[in-house]
Design a protein around this motif. Structure first.
Motif, mmCIF file in Angstrom:
data_model
loop_
_atom_site.group_PDB
_atom_site.id
_atom_site.type_symbol
_atom_site.label_atom_id
_atom_site.label_comp_id
_atom_site.label_asym_id
_atom_site.label_seq_id
_atom_site.Cartn_x
_atom_site.Cartn_y
_atom_site.Cartn_z
ATOM 1 N N ALA A 264 1.539 20.045 -44.496
ATOM 2 C CA ALA A 264 2.830 20.062 -45.208
ATOM 3 C C ALA A 264 2.597 19.912 -46.716
ATOM 4 C CB ALA A 264 3.724 18.935 -44.700
ATOM 5 N N PHE A 265 1.617 19.094 -47.072
ATOM 6 C CA PHE A 265 1.238 18.906 -48.483
ATOM 7 C C PHE A 265 0.762 20.238 -49.079
ATOM 8 C CE2 PHE A 265 -2.157 17.849 -51.556
ATOM 9 C CZ PHE A 265 -1.488 16.993 -52.425
ATOM 10 N N MET B 78 -9.625 14.353 -50.910
ATOM 11 C CA MET B 78 -8.415 13.561 -50.748
ATOM 12 C C MET B 78 -8.561 12.690 -49.523
ATOM 13 S SD MET B 78 -4.632 15.054 -51.011
ATOM 14 C CE MET B 78 -3.832 15.142 -49.433
ATOM 15 N N LEU C 193 3.194 6.743 -31.537
ATOM 16 C CA LEU C 193 1.728 6.850 -31.464
ATOM 17 C C LEU C 193 1.168 6.220 -30.196
ATOM 18 C CD1 LEU C 193 0.733 5.967 -35.165
ATOM 19 C CD2 LEU C 193 0.894 8.246 -34.137
ATOM 20 N N ALA D 259 4.796 17.732 -53.246
ATOM 21 C CA ALA D 259 3.882 17.905 -52.108
ATOM 22 C C ALA D 259 3.585 16.566 -51.444
ATOM 23 C CB ALA D 259 2.585 18.574 -52.575
ATOM 24 N N LEU D 260 3.457 15.532 -52.265
ATOM 25 C CA LEU D 260 3.211 14.193 -51.727
ATOM 26 C C LEU D 260 4.417 13.741 -50.904
ATOM 27 C CD1 LEU D 260 0.986 12.068 -51.824
ATOM 28 C CD2 LEU D 260 2.060 11.121 -53.869
ATOM 29 N N TRP E 262 7.086 10.345 -37.381
ATOM 30 C CA TRP E 262 6.380 9.534 -36.380
ATOM 31 C C TRP E 262 6.674 8.051 -36.607
ATOM 32 C CZ3 TRP E 262 2.917 11.343 -32.596
ATOM 33 C CH2 TRP E 262 2.590 12.693 -32.682
ATOM 34 N N ALA F 285 -1.039 13.674 -36.452
ATOM 35 C CA ALA F 285 0.090 13.433 -37.361
ATOM 36 C C ALA F 285 -0.368 13.584 -38.817
ATOM 37 C CB ALA F 285 0.664 12.041 -37.130
ATOM 38 N N LEU F 286 -1.553 13.060 -39.116
ATOM 39 C CA LEU F 286 -2.079 13.154 -40.486
ATOM 40 C C LEU F 286 -2.463 14.591 -40.832
ATOM 41 C CD1 LEU F 286 -4.272 9.905 -40.610
ATOM 42 C CD2 LEU F 286 -2.237 10.366 -42.005
ATOM 43 N N SER G 253 6.590 14.269 -43.533
ATOM 44 C CA SER G 253 6.000 14.701 -42.267
ATOM 45 C C SER G 253 5.576 13.476 -41.451
ATOM 46 C CB SER G 253 4.802 15.614 -42.549
ATOM 47 O OG SER G 253 4.143 15.967 -41.352
ATOM 48 N N LEU G 254 4.948 12.508 -42.117
ATOM 49 C CA LEU G 254 4.511 11.290 -41.408
ATOM 50 C C LEU G 254 5.706 10.455 -40.940
ATOM 51 C CD1 LEU G 254 1.434 10.059 -43.487
ATOM 52 C CD2 LEU G 254 1.443 11.208 -41.262
ATOM 53 N N LEU H 24 -2.629 9.680 -34.199
ATOM 54 C CA LEU H 24 -2.464 9.599 -35.649
ATOM 55 C C LEU H 24 -3.200 10.739 -36.352
ATOM 56 C CD1 LEU H 24 -1.293 7.933 -37.965
ATOM 57 C CD2 LEU H 24 -3.376 6.531 -37.915
ATOM 58 N N ASP I 22 -1.083 17.300 -39.646
ATOM 59 C CA ASP I 22 0.178 18.020 -39.882
ATOM 60 C C ASP I 22 0.741 17.686 -41.269
ATOM 61 O OD1 ASP I 22 0.027 19.119 -37.403
ATOM 62 O OD2 ASP I 22 1.568 17.856 -36.485
ATOM 63 N N ALA I 23 0.652 16.409 -41.641
ATOM 64 C CA ALA I 23 1.172 15.978 -42.946
ATOM 65 C C ALA I 23 0.378 16.624 -44.080
ATOM 66 C CB ALA I 23 1.129 14.458 -43.057
ATOM 67 N N LEU I 24 -0.927 16.743 -43.877
ATOM 68 C CA LEU I 24 -1.774 17.374 -44.888
ATOM 69 C C LEU I 24 -1.402 18.853 -45.026
ATOM 70 C CD1 LEU I 24 -4.101 16.556 -46.748
ATOM 71 C CD2 LEU I 24 -5.699 17.177 -44.932
ATOM 72 N N ALA J 231 6.404 15.710 -49.307
ATOM 73 C CA ALA J 231 6.348 16.495 -48.060
ATOM 74 C C ALA J 231 5.362 15.863 -47.083
ATOM 75 C CB ALA J 231 5.950 17.943 -48.367
ATOM 76 N N PHE J 232 4.279 15.341 -47.625
ATOM 77 C CA PHE J 232 3.270 14.641 -46.811
ATOM 78 C C PHE J 232 3.893 13.410 -46.151
ATOM 79 C CE2 PHE J 232 -0.090 11.347 -46.657
ATOM 80 C CZ PHE J 232 -1.065 11.995 -45.920
ATOM 81 N N MET K 2 -1.129 -0.172 -34.513
ATOM 82 C CA MET K 2 -1.252 0.383 -33.156
ATOM 83 C C MET K 2 -1.758 -0.696 -32.200
ATOM 84 S SD MET K 2 -2.555 4.349 -33.461
ATOM 85 C CE MET K 2 -3.679 4.268 -34.858
#
Lengths: 147, 147
Positions: free
Chosen positions: A117-118, B1, B130, B114-115, B125, A110-111, B121-122, A107, A113-115, B117-118, B15
């Motif tokens: 992308a942000f 953030m 995971l 941007a949010l 998955w 994954a987080l 990206s998540l 995770l 990468d997402a950040l 996009a965040f 998980m």
């Protein structure tokens, strides 16, 4: 999920400076425009100064100005710098640590990468893009109206 | 953030449940595994239940389980739902409001994009991604070790 107040205030400060490039802008001006405390803004200005994004001059004739062209200041870069080590979750650099599954957790990646992308999305915008040709914004930030 | 703690705990709970599909998993089990308070986890379980992501059974033989296949639970969707109205900045829905330049501000749209996009990206998955083939994670979350 929310941005640090410091990041929010930094972006407003930069828009204010980008609109009023032909005027001397002080902490007091920005404080009055946005209703943000001068103390808070002084810390924001210090951080932006340390990052080389604005120039600060002290004294009676002092003030703040952009250290670079507004078109050369990327929004994602500002947010990245102002958020610093703000850890999205505790296993991030700067976080408290201590999650049992950290050694095996997908995770985190994954987080991260997402950040990215942000930030990448925000990097498609410069401060100039936010203010250029935006007459209503110029009206709202016009110094005459805040005096 | 940073993410709300509730979001972080929700993802760890999912998980845990995805690894231990063949066992009865209780709030107490998850609490012990991660060192998170039962009170906090009960709120998280309630929220995940309301969103239809997990099923909760009460009573002595009760417990938590995934309400959908782990491969059908997208991480971005979980984060989006758990963060709810958490406003990235004050002009977002759910925020305090009151920024002078809101009517003319392009930053809000840039941040909203941007949010997205965040989250997007998540969303690449799933919870299954995971945990699947992640033997070290299975070892860390094995119920026998937490008893």
């Amino acid at each position: 999920m929310r941005l640090n107040l410091q990041t929010d205030f930094a972006l407003r400060t930069l828009m204010h400076l980008a609109v009023n490039t032909d005027r001397r802008v002080t902490i007091a001006d920005i404080s009055e425009t946005f209703g943000i405390s001068k103390n808070h803004l002084m810390k924001v200005a210090q951080a932006l100064g340390q990052e080389g994004i604005i120039a600060t001059e002290r004294g009676r004739t002092g003030g703040l100005s952009l250290a670079r062209r507004a078109s050369d200041i990327r929004v994602g870069d500002v947010v990245r710098r102002m958020e610093g080590n703000a850890a999205l979750v505790e296993c991030f650099p700067g976080g408290a640590g201590g999650c049992r599954i950290s050694p095996a957790c997908r995770l985190r990646g994954a987080l991260a990468d997402a950040l990215e992308a942000f930030f990448a999305s925000l990097d498609t915008w410069s401060i100039a893009d936010l203010v250029g040709g935006n007459a209503p914004l110029h009206d709202l930030l016009a110094m005459g109206e805040t005096a």
